[in-house]
Design a protein around this motif. Structure first.
Motif, PDB file in Angstrom:
ATOM      1  N   ASN A   8       7.294   7.139  -3.785  1.00 11.91           N
ATOM      2  CA  ASN A   8       8.832   7.218  -3.894  1.00 11.91           C
ATOM      3  C   ASN A   8       9.265   6.853  -2.917  1.00 11.91           C
ATOM      4  OD1 ASN A   8       7.980   9.319  -2.918  1.00 11.91           O
ATOM      5  ND2 ASN A   8       8.998  11.343  -3.430  1.00 11.91           N
ATOM      6  N   THR A   9       8.684   6.806  -1.476  1.00  8.44           N
ATOM      7  CA  THR A   9       9.146   5.935  -1.211  1.00  8.44           C
ATOM      8  C   THR A   9       8.784   4.833   0.037  1.00  8.44           C
ATOM      9  OG1 THR A   9       7.416   7.245   1.209  1.00  8.44           O
ATOM     10  CG2 THR A   9       9.202   8.233   0.487  1.00  8.44           C
ATOM     11  N   MET A  10       9.064   3.922   0.712  1.00  9.74           N
ATOM     12  CA  MET A  10       8.961   2.466   1.736  1.00  9.74           C
ATOM     13  C   MET A  10       9.807   2.112   2.888  1.00  9.74           C
ATOM     14  SD  MET A  10       9.828  -1.098  -0.533  1.00  9.74           S
ATOM     15  CE  MET A  10      11.559  -1.636  -0.207  1.00  9.74           C
ATOM     16  N   TYR A  51       0.729  -1.147  -0.467  1.00 12.03           N
ATOM     17  CA  TYR A  51      -0.195   0.280  -0.621  1.00 12.03           C
ATOM     18  C   TYR A  51       1.042   1.414  -0.180  1.00 12.03           C
ATOM     19  CZ  TYR A  51      -3.395   3.475   1.190  1.00 12.03           C
ATOM     20  OH  TYR A  51      -4.351   4.505   1.676  1.00 12.03           O
ATOM     21  N   LYS A  52       0.858   2.166  -1.178  1.00 16.77           N
ATOM     22  CA  LYS A  52       1.361   3.125  -1.068  1.00 16.77           C
ATOM     23  C   LYS A  52       0.334   4.146  -0.045  1.00 16.77           C
ATOM     24  CE  LYS A  52       4.575   1.404  -3.031  1.00 16.77           C
ATOM     25  NZ  LYS A  52       5.917   0.953  -1.963  1.00 16.77           N
ATOM     26  N   ALA A  53       1.527   5.092   0.725  1.00 14.48           N
ATOM     27  CA  ALA A  53       0.407   6.116   1.446  1.00 14.48           C
ATOM     28  C   ALA A  53      -0.462   7.667   0.317  1.00 14.48           C
ATOM     29  CB  ALA A  53       1.560   7.190   2.262  1.00 14.48           C
ATOM     30  N   LYS A  54      -1.059   7.935   0.350  1.00 13.33           N
ATOM     31  CA  LYS A  54      -1.864   9.517  -0.428  1.00 13.33           C
ATOM     32  C   LYS A  54      -1.804  10.272   0.632  1.00 13.33           C
ATOM     33  CE  LYS A  54      -4.618   5.883  -3.020  1.00 13.33           C
ATOM     34  NZ  LYS A  54      -4.265   5.019  -2.965  1.00 13.33           N
ATOM     35  N   ASP A  55      -1.669  11.602  -0.359  1.00  4.62           N
ATOM     36  CA  ASP A  55      -2.156  12.868   0.519  1.00  4.62           C
ATOM     37  C   ASP A  55      -2.470  13.863  -0.288  1.00  4.62           C
ATOM     38  OD1 ASP A  55      -1.591  14.770   2.163  1.00  4.62           O
ATOM     39  OD2 ASP A  55       0.521  15.378   1.655  1.00  4.62           O
ATOM     40  N   VAL A  56      -2.936  14.250   0.873  1.00  6.23           N
ATOM     41  CA  VAL A  56      -4.373  15.123  -0.343  1.00  6.23           C
ATOM     42  C   VAL A  56      -3.231  17.049  -0.513  1.00  6.23           C
ATOM     43  CG1 VAL A  56      -6.100  17.222  -0.606  1.00  6.23           C
ATOM     44  CG2 VAL A  56      -6.001  14.273   0.430  1.00  6.23           C
ATOM     45  N   ILE A  57      -3.321  17.328  -1.378  1.00  6.61           N
ATOM     46  CA  ILE A  57      -2.778  18.859  -1.749  1.00  6.61           C
ATOM     47  C   ILE A  57      -3.976  19.806  -2.446  1.00  6.61           C
ATOM     48  CG2 ILE A  57      -0.580  17.414  -1.873  1.00  6.61           C
ATOM     49  CD1 ILE A  57      -0.093  18.130  -4.801  1.00  6.61           C
ATOM     50  N   PHE A  58      -3.848  21.102  -2.096  1.00  7.24           N
ATOM     51  CA  PHE A  58      -4.033  22.039  -2.722  1.00  7.24           C
ATOM     52  C   PHE A  58      -3.680  22.650  -4.127  1.00  7.24           C
ATOM     53  CE2 PHE A  58      -5.298  24.355   1.164  1.00  7.24           C
ATOM     54  CZ  PHE A  58      -6.512  24.661   0.796  1.00  7.24           C
TER      55      PHE A  58
END
Length: 129
Positions: A81-83, A37-44
Motif C-alpha cells: 500500500n505504499t511507495m 520490490y515491496k517491503a515485507k514484514d513478519v507479524i504474530f
C-alpha cells in the motif's frame, strides 16, 4: 508430564519469530534499490490462531475442508500500500535499520532468558552447586 511447562516452547516460538523477522528485514535492506520490490514484514498471528481454535467445526460431508492450523506463530506479509521511491520500491532504509536494532535487542533478551532457564535446570541437576 512436561518438565519445562510451556515456557521453553514459548521461548522457542519467540526465537523462531525473531529469526524470521531478522531474515525478512535483511532481505528488505538488500533490496532497497531493487525496482518494484515491496517491503515485507513478519507479524504474530496468535490472535487469529486463538480465534480459529475457539471455533467448533462440524463436517457434515467428507469433502468438506478442515481448518488448517499452522505450527508457526508468525506470518510474513507484503506491504503493497505504499511507495517511497520513483522506481516503485517501498523500502524505507531508516525504518528497516531501526527495526533491525529493535529485533536484535528482542532476540538477545530471549537468548538470555532461555539460557537462564537451562542454567536453572543445570543447577538442579548438579544438586544446587
Amino acid at each position: 508430564m512436561d518438565i519445562f511447562g510451556n515456557t521453553i516452547r514459548t521461548l522457542e516460538n519467540s526465537l523462531d519469530y525473531a529469526s524470521a523477522k531478522n531474515q525478512t528485514i535483511a532481505n528488505n535492506i538488500s533490496n532497497v534499490d531493487t525496482p518494484n520490490y515491496k517491503a515485507k514484514d513478519v507479524i504474530f498471528k496468535d490472535a487469529l490462531n486463538d480465534a480459529a481454535n475457539a471455533l467448533v467445526v462440524k463436517k457434515t460431508n467428507e469433502k468438506h475442508m478442515s481448518l488448517n492450523q499452522s505450527n508457526s506463530s508468525y506470518q510474513t506479509i507484503t506491504q503493497n500500500n505504499t511507495m517511497f521511491n520513483h522506481n516503485g520500491n517501498n523500502v524505507d532504509i531508516d525504518k528497516e535499520m531501526a527495526e533491525l536494532a529493535k529485533n536484535q535487542i528482542y532476540y538477545n533478551s530471549l537468548v538470555e532468558r532461555i539460557n537462564g532457564k537451562f542454567g536453572s535446570l543445570q543447577k538442579v541437576i548438579r544438586g544446587g552447586n
